[in-house]
Scaffold this active site. Structure first.
Site, short mmCIF file in Angstrom:
data_model
loop_
_atom_site.label_atom_id
_atom_site.label_comp_id
_atom_site.label_asym_id
_atom_site.label_seq_id
_atom_site.Cartn_x
_atom_site.Cartn_y
_atom_site.Cartn_z
N ASP A 139 -4.73 -12.77 3.44
CA ASP A 139 -5.98 -12.22 3.99
C ASP A 139 -7.16 -12.55 3.07
O ASP A 139 -8.29 -12.16 3.34
CB ASP A 139 -5.88 -10.71 4.29
CG ASP A 139 -4.97 -9.96 3.33
OD1 ASP A 139 -4.65 -10.51 2.26
OD2 ASP A 139 -4.60 -8.81 3.65
N HIS A 146 -6.21 -7.26 -0.58
CA HIS A 146 -6.39 -5.83 -0.88
C HIS A 146 -5.60 -5.43 -2.12
O HIS A 146 -4.53 -5.99 -2.39
CB HIS A 146 -5.90 -4.99 0.31
CG HIS A 146 -6.54 -5.34 1.61
ND1 HIS A 146 -5.92 -6.15 2.55
CD2 HIS A 146 -7.74 -5.00 2.13
CE1 HIS A 146 -6.71 -6.28 3.61
NE2 HIS A 146 -7.83 -5.61 3.38
N ASP A 177 -2.45 -10.57 -2.39
CA ASP A 177 -3.07 -10.08 -1.16
C ASP A 177 -4.55 -9.76 -1.45
O ASP A 177 -4.90 -9.41 -2.58
CB ASP A 177 -2.33 -8.82 -0.69
CG ASP A 177 -2.75 -8.32 0.68
OD1 ASP A 177 -2.05 -8.60 1.65
OD2 ASP A 177 -3.81 -7.64 0.76
N HIS A 212 0.82 -1.23 0.00
CA HIS A 212 0.00 0.00 0.00
C HIS A 212 0.85 1.27 0.00
O HIS A 212 0.31 2.37 -0.19
CB HIS A 212 -0.94 0.03 1.20
CG HIS A 212 -1.97 -1.06 1.20
ND1 HIS A 212 -2.85 -1.23 0.14
CD2 HIS A 212 -2.24 -2.05 2.08
CE1 HIS A 212 -3.62 -2.29 0.41
NE2 HIS A 212 -3.27 -2.80 1.57
N1 Q9C Z 1 -12.53 -2.73 6.67
C1 Q9C Z 1 -2.46 -5.21 4.17
O1 Q9C Z 1 -3.08 -6.25 4.12
N2 Q9C Z 1 -7.83 -1.27 7.29
N3 Q9C Z 1 -3.02 -4.07 4.57
C2 Q9C Z 1 -8.89 -1.83 6.52
C3 Q9C Z 1 -11.14 -2.73 6.28
C4 Q9C Z 1 -6.52 -1.34 6.69
C5 Q9C Z 1 -4.40 -3.99 4.95
C6 Q9C Z 1 -10.27 -1.73 7.04
C7 Q9C Z 1 -6.18 -2.64 6.04
C8 Q9C Z 1 -4.78 -2.66 5.48
C9 Q9C Z 1 -1.00 -5.19 3.85
ZN ZN Z 2 -4.08 -7.12 2.61
#
Ligand code: Q9C
Ligand code: ZN
Length: 371
Positions: free
Chosen positions: A314, A228, A226, A182
């Protein structure tokens, strides 16, 4: 072979973050590395673990991230404390929303303003040692990347000697935290500060003695699995045709504003950014079939020299912050699909927050690659 460092456990331990307005524990925890490491140590036939870390210095990091951003990350916490910020760490209170910043000419002068300028959400807490921890994760990833060159050369040699075929590619894994995908050129967010995969990729392309098939730099295909979307990696390489960035991710979740299949790259990079958004109803078969199709339609035709995987698990059905239906059975299949590309592969740890199954799921991908 697994590259890691104890500093990935001991450094960068924020106590809390905010999710849907509620204060919760910080999901990107040191325990994540511990449980993954435990699984790998319990399978010594599959994994050889090393804590050797070389220091590549600032240079490869500053090829990806802006100087002012790096300065900010390094000093944000001390300024935050001086300005009366809470000791848990730096969290932005005001982020320059584009509708506000459009006419704004005001420069960020103090850490309260900079915390918003250099971070896009409330999921990247900067503590006393966050910069050191992120630096360390980048150096571990670079150490593994240097080894990737070596094992790739060995692989070519043993193919030339007739000792192996293109179906047995070597694989390395950087077990690091904080994660990276990110993090953009000059913005952190989503638990990420320095983009480990982008730093490794850029460093590979910058090696003067490493020539690809056409005499130019080696070609790299990034596969981001991932849950995301990797907005950071996408942004960093959006206008270049090397690397190819490909991502499978949720079409309805964080980071919300990137990840559409309409984001295809710009200029020279047009056509070299492939986003495949998937619904939360995605099951094992759907996920694996989509991955296989992505590999067949985009990764194989790209004709890369190396694969770098942003390895997040995830995607798992019980992940506390995500939403697919993928089970632990899928991970060896995912690893095996990546193996079938036939190229030297570096896996770099990104997300995955279901502590109970984290080792099994990460290990499943790596063992699926080996098998
Ligand atoms: N409802 C990685 O997996 N908050 N970052 C999300 C979702 C941040 C994830 C809220 C999630 C970051 C590397
Ligand atoms: Zn992630």
């Amino acid at each position: 072979k697994v590259f890691t460092s104890t500093l990935c456990t001991t450094m960068h331990t924020p106590q809390y973050e905010f999710l849907s307005g509620a204060e919760t524990h910080y999901y990107e925890s040191p325990e994540r590395r511990e449980v993954i490491l435990k699984y790998l140590q319990e399978h010594p036939d599959s994994f050889e673990i090393t804590e050797r870390v070389e220091d590549f210095g600032l240079d490869p990091i500053s090829k990806v991230h802006k100087k002012d951003f790096l300065q900010y990350l390094e000093h944000a916490y001390e300024e935050w404390i001086e300005e009366g910020g809470h000791p848990n760490g730096v969290l932005p209170g005001t982020i320059p929303h584009y509708k506000v910043a459009r006419l704004g000419k005001q420069k960020a002068s103090n850490v309260l303003a900079k915390s918003g300028e250099y971070c896009f959400d409330m999921s990247a807490v900067i503590t006393k040692d966050t910069f050191k921890a992120a630096w360390n994760a980048a150096q571990v990833t670079l150490t593994a990347t240097k080894d990737l060159i070596r094992v790739a050369e060995q692989y070519e040699q043993s193919i030339a000697d007739g000792a192996t075929s293109r179906e047995n590619p070597p694989g390395l894994y950087a077990l690091v935290r904080p994660p990276g995908h990110h993090a953009q050129t000059d913005v952190c967010g989503g638990y990420c500060f320095l983009n480990n995969v982008a730093i490794a990729t850029q460093w590979l392309m910058d090696q003067p003695n490493l020539k690809g098939k056409d005499g130019g730099p080696k070609k790299i295909a990034i596969l981001d699995i991932d849950f995301h979307h990797g907005n950071g990696t996408q942004e960093i390489f959006y206008t270049t045709s090397n690397p190819l960035y490909t991502s499978l991710h949720s079409n309805e979740d964080y980071p919300y504003f990137t990840g559409s299949d309409l984001e295809k790259g710009e200029g020279e990079g047009l056509g070299f950014n492939i986003n495949i958004p998937l619904p939360h109803s995605t099951t094992d078969d759907e996920y694996v079939e989509t991955l296989e199709k992505l590999i067949k339609d985009h990764v194989l035709p790209y004709d890369a020299d190396y694969i770098i995987v942003s390895l997040g698990v995830d995607t798992y059905k019980d992940d506390p912050i995500a939403g697919f239906l993928v089970t632990s059975d899928a991970y060896p299949r995912i690893g095996n699909a990546i193996r079938k590309i036939g190229l030297p592969t570096l896996f770099v740890q990104e997300g995955g927050y279901c502590i109970e199954k984290l080792g099994l799921n990460v290990g499943g991908i790596l063992q699926g690659f080996l098998a």
